[in-house]
Design an enzyme around this catalytic site. Structure first.
Site, PDB file in Angstrom:
ATOM      1  CE1 TYR A  30      -3.572   2.655   0.591  1.00  0.00           C
ATOM      2  CE2 TYR A  30      -2.258   3.308   2.487  1.00  0.00           C
ATOM      3  CZ  TYR A  30      -3.286   3.552   1.602  1.00  0.00           C
ATOM      4  OH  TYR A  30      -4.032   4.707   1.728  1.00  0.00           O
ATOM      5  CD  GLU A  52      -8.176   7.757   4.790  1.00  0.00           C
ATOM      6  OE1 GLU A  52      -8.031   7.667   6.025  1.00  0.00           O
ATOM      7  OE2 GLU A  52      -7.282   7.423   3.995  1.00  0.00           O
ATOM      8  CD1 TRP A  60      -4.015   1.998   5.635  1.00  0.00           C
ATOM      9  CD2 TRP A  60      -6.085   2.803   5.757  1.00  0.00           C
ATOM     10  NE1 TRP A  60      -4.525   2.024   4.358  1.00  0.00           N
ATOM     11  CE2 TRP A  60      -5.809   2.512   4.406  1.00  0.00           C
ATOM     12  CE3 TRP A  60      -7.343   3.317   6.080  1.00  0.00           C
ATOM     13  CZ2 TRP A  60      -6.715   2.727   3.376  1.00  0.00           C
ATOM     14  CZ3 TRP A  60      -8.257   3.527   5.050  1.00  0.00           C
ATOM     15  CH2 TRP A  60      -7.942   3.237   3.718  1.00  0.00           C
TER      16      TRP A  60
END
Length: 197
Positions: A30, A52, A60
């Site tokens: 990522y 988000e 995350w």
């Protein structure tokens, strides 16, 4: 925190990276291939905005590992499709183990799609990108301590989105969106991903 003063760290291949991008293989991919790269298009930005928001209060990596589940559950985050979701879809989402089953975040995702469905094509893209600061005005971060959590631009973006009826997008979430979608480049100075962008 002493960890915040850390600069880029060598990864498994010897290349220097932002320290957060090395904790798992998922993060390395990522970090190297997505984070900080420009994202354009209303549906693509709606997806990032939603993810988000779901990440708020969580790590995350939790969202990243469930991203395909989110995409399946929310019709690949096509605004027009999600705007048509019914109460039955809402109940399905609240029972879906492939996503984060947070009622407030699910409701915000559905409500935001209904708001955005009335916008002109390209309006979300133009609005979000209008808050990208001039890169020449930003110092390149050398350590994690140099990376802000919010900025004047993210605060202004948050206010504008809220004014237009978008929910679950505070200044911190707005800044995370700006970082993830390439409106700002917060890869550390010595990071291989900064060199590649």
């Amino acid at each position: 925190m002493s960890g915040e003063s850390i600069g880029a760290v060598a990864g498994p291949d010897g290349g220097l990276r932002c320290p957060w991008g090395l904790s798992t293989e998922d993060y390395v991919t990522y970090h190297d291939e997505e984070w900080g790269r420009p994202v354009r298009g209303d549906d693509a930005l709606y997806e990032r905005l939603c993810l988000e928001a779901f990440q708020s209060g969580l790590s995350w990596i939790t969202i990243l590992r469930r991203r395909e589940g989110f995409r399946a559950a929310f019709a690949d985050f096509r605004i027009a499709s999600v705007a048509e979701f019914t109460d039955k879809d809402r109940e399905r989402l609240l029972a879906d183990p492939g996503i984060i089953r947070n009622r407030a975040k699910i409701d915000a995702t559905l409500a935001n799609a209904r708001v955005l469905a009335d916008w002109s094509e390209g309006e979300l893209d133009s609005l979000i990108w209008s808050f990208a600061p001039d890169p020449a005005t930003r110092e390149v971060p050398r350590t994690l301590a140099d990376v802000p959590a919010i900025t004047d631009e993210s605060t202004a973006l948050s206010k504008e989105l809220k004014k237009r009826g978008i929910r679950f997008v505070g200044p911190t979430t707005a800044y995370a969106l700006m970082q993830a979608c390439g409106l700002v480049d917060d890869h550390l100075a010595d990071c291989v991903a900064r060199e590649a962008s």
